[in-house]
Enzyme design. Sequence first.
Site, PDB file in Angstrom:
ATOM      1  N   CYS A  33      -7.202   1.312  -5.729  1.00 43.50           N
ATOM      2  CA  CYS A  33      -6.832   0.975  -4.364  1.00 43.50           C
ATOM      3  C   CYS A  33      -5.318   0.878  -4.200  1.00 43.50           C
ATOM      4  CB  CYS A  33      -7.459  -0.362  -4.008  1.00 43.50           C
ATOM      5  SG  CYS A  33      -7.089  -0.883  -2.365  1.00 43.50           S
ATOM      6  N   ASN A  81      -1.937  -2.521  -7.613  1.00 41.34           N
ATOM      7  CA  ASN A  81      -1.486  -1.393  -8.430  1.00 41.34           C
ATOM      8  C   ASN A  81      -0.031  -1.122  -8.099  1.00 41.34           C
ATOM      9  OD1 ASN A  81      -3.975  -0.415  -9.830  1.00 41.34           O
ATOM     10  ND2 ASN A  81      -4.663  -0.591  -7.716  1.00 41.34           N
ATOM     11  N   SER A 132     -13.507  -0.610   6.613  1.00 38.42           N
ATOM     12  CA  SER A 132     -12.509  -1.583   6.197  1.00 38.42           C
ATOM     13  C   SER A 132     -11.331  -1.515   7.158  1.00 38.42           C
ATOM     14  CB  SER A 132     -12.050  -1.252   4.779  1.00 38.42           C
ATOM     15  OG  SER A 132     -11.001  -2.119   4.400  1.00 38.42           O
ATOM     16  N   SER A 142      -9.064  -6.529   5.515  1.00 34.08           N
ATOM     17  CA  SER A 142      -7.959  -6.723   4.572  1.00 34.08           C
ATOM     18  C   SER A 142      -7.194  -7.966   4.999  1.00 34.08           C
ATOM     19  CB  SER A 142      -7.017  -5.516   4.626  1.00 34.08           C
ATOM     20  OG  SER A 142      -7.707  -4.364   4.234  1.00 34.08           O
ATOM     21  N   LEU A 143      -7.379  -9.038   4.285  1.00 36.13           N
ATOM     22  CA  LEU A 143      -6.804 -10.325   4.715  1.00 36.13           C
ATOM     23  C   LEU A 143      -5.434 -10.562   4.052  1.00 36.13           C
ATOM     24  CD1 LEU A 143      -7.770 -12.481   6.664  1.00 36.13           C
ATOM     25  CD2 LEU A 143      -8.679 -13.753   4.730  1.00 36.13           C
ATOM     26  N   HIS A 144      -5.441 -10.707   2.754  1.00 32.89           N
ATOM     27  CA  HIS A 144      -4.216 -10.713   1.929  1.00 32.89           C
ATOM     28  C   HIS A 144      -3.294 -11.912   2.085  1.00 32.89           C
ATOM     29  CE1 HIS A 144      -5.527  -6.729   1.030  1.00 32.89           C
ATOM     30  NE2 HIS A 144      -5.247  -6.269   2.224  1.00 32.89           N
ATOM     31  N   GLU A 156      -6.099   3.732   8.734  1.00 30.56           N
ATOM     32  CA  GLU A 156      -6.787   2.586   9.348  1.00 30.56           C
ATOM     33  C   GLU A 156      -7.901   3.171  10.221  1.00 30.56           C
ATOM     34  OE1 GLU A 156      -7.020  -1.043   9.801  1.00 30.56           O
ATOM     35  OE2 GLU A 156      -8.601  -0.039  10.929  1.00 30.56           O
ATOM     36  N   CYS A 172       0.848  -1.199   0.000  1.00 28.05           N
ATOM     37  CA  CYS A 172       0.000   0.000   0.000  1.00 28.05           C
ATOM     38  C   CYS A 172       0.879   1.243   0.000  1.00 28.05           C
ATOM     39  CB  CYS A 172      -0.890  -0.037   1.238  1.00 28.05           C
ATOM     40  SG  CYS A 172      -1.761   1.505   1.527  1.00 28.05           S
TER      41      CYS A 172
HETATM   42  S1  SF4 Z   1      -3.777  -0.929   3.387  1.00 26.19           S
HETATM   43 FE1  SF4 Z   1      -4.924   0.367   4.823  1.00 26.19          FE
HETATM   44  S2  SF4 Z   1      -4.151  -0.271   6.846  1.00 26.19           S
HETATM   45 FE2  SF4 Z   1      -2.648  -0.985   5.344  1.00 26.19          FE
HETATM   46  S3  SF4 Z   1      -1.126   0.666   5.213  1.00 26.19           S
HETATM   47 FE3  SF4 Z   1      -2.658   1.019   3.596  1.00 26.19          FE
HETATM   48  S4  SF4 Z   1      -4.108   2.445   4.497  1.00 26.19           S
HETATM   49 FE4  SF4 Z   1      -2.958   1.511   6.194  1.00 26.19          FE
END
Ligand code: SF4
Length: 374
Positions: A343, A300, A199, A221-223, A168, A118
């Site tokens: 995203c 992405n 989320s 958010s599992l991943h 978050e 992210c």
């Molecule tokens: S996916 Fe969500 S919880 Fe994880 S770093 Fe990005 S913004 Fe923060």
Amino acid sequence: MAVNLLDFDLEGLAAFCDGLGEKRFRATQLFRWIHQKGACDFAQMSDLAKSLRDKLAVAAEVKQLGVISEHASADGTVKWLFDVGNGDAIETVFIPEDGRGTLCLSSQAGCAVGCRFCSTGHQGFSRNLTSGEIVAQLWHAEHQLRARLGLAVGERAVTNVVMMGMGEPLQNYAALVPALRVMLDDHGYGLSRRRVTVSTSGVVPMIDRVRDDCPVALAVSLHAPDDALRDALVPLNKKYPLVELLAACKRYLDAAPRDFITFEYCMLDGVNDSPAQADALVQLVRRAGVSCKFNLIPFNPFPASGLTRSPRERVLAFAQRLQDAGIVTTVRKTRGDDIDAACGQLAGEVQDRTRAGERMRRIPIAVVQPAQRV
Ligand code: SF4
């Protein structure tokens, strides 16, 4: 200093009006003016007594966010970059689809969780947003889009809200809950609990609190299907491992407005996208007894991540494997690619103030070579 009325849910606004010597129904009128009609100038609020308007002009404001930029994609997606002061910026994205308009809101400037895939996580954490700053994103988008789309009175541009932008949300709980209440309030935006989604990357104690305080739809958010990989992708997993997270999801379903949890799963080439990992996910959710849907998200790529997007055929095969096991699975369409609104790209233009990205680049992550894939 003037009080920002966007910080208040209706109860909070009633208490504020009480402090001004005004009755509760005045708070309801004021709340409607602000949220339903998009008014920010008290002089416009014609059914409020002149004496109240004068008091509000001195003591209060409806504080809008400064717009740094706005980009509209060819597919109708709109992305705003808002200034929240001190060099921080947040992003908000509107995604129109057949019959609905989804607004993705930010809850923090930056994020402390530091998910590997992210770009916000690479930017690091700056500060929590206030309730007013969360609501101001919706206020701005709804009223600007309503005017732009020429919607009639009573028609809404934003029909769904997802707290999936920067930050978050469950690490900014005190600001989140009043903001959710404004979204849900019939005198505010009147969104149903099923159409507002929080989320989370898995802040277990706060999943229980939001269930008790203000249950809305939940996405997690599992991943990864196991702790070793999830520790590397979502560092919060070290604090709240999968067994605890899945147990919290199960408890959440007791009060949830939907009878399933949505699991978000970002598809990373050679990292979490093998058939064996799909099978392990099925086992994981079955063992925990969590009714769920999966949403597979094409990654992405951004250079600092060191990760690449899973090929489309592998994403589809992964989805099919989950579906064959009886789990409803969707593959997220990439929207607004031409404006970096997809995203994990939300922080693209925002400066890294904490060097979190640099720290992350030093953490190795196992990428399975094609020949080793199961
Ligand atoms: S996916 Fe969500 S919880 Fe994880 S770093 Fe990005 S913004 Fe923060």
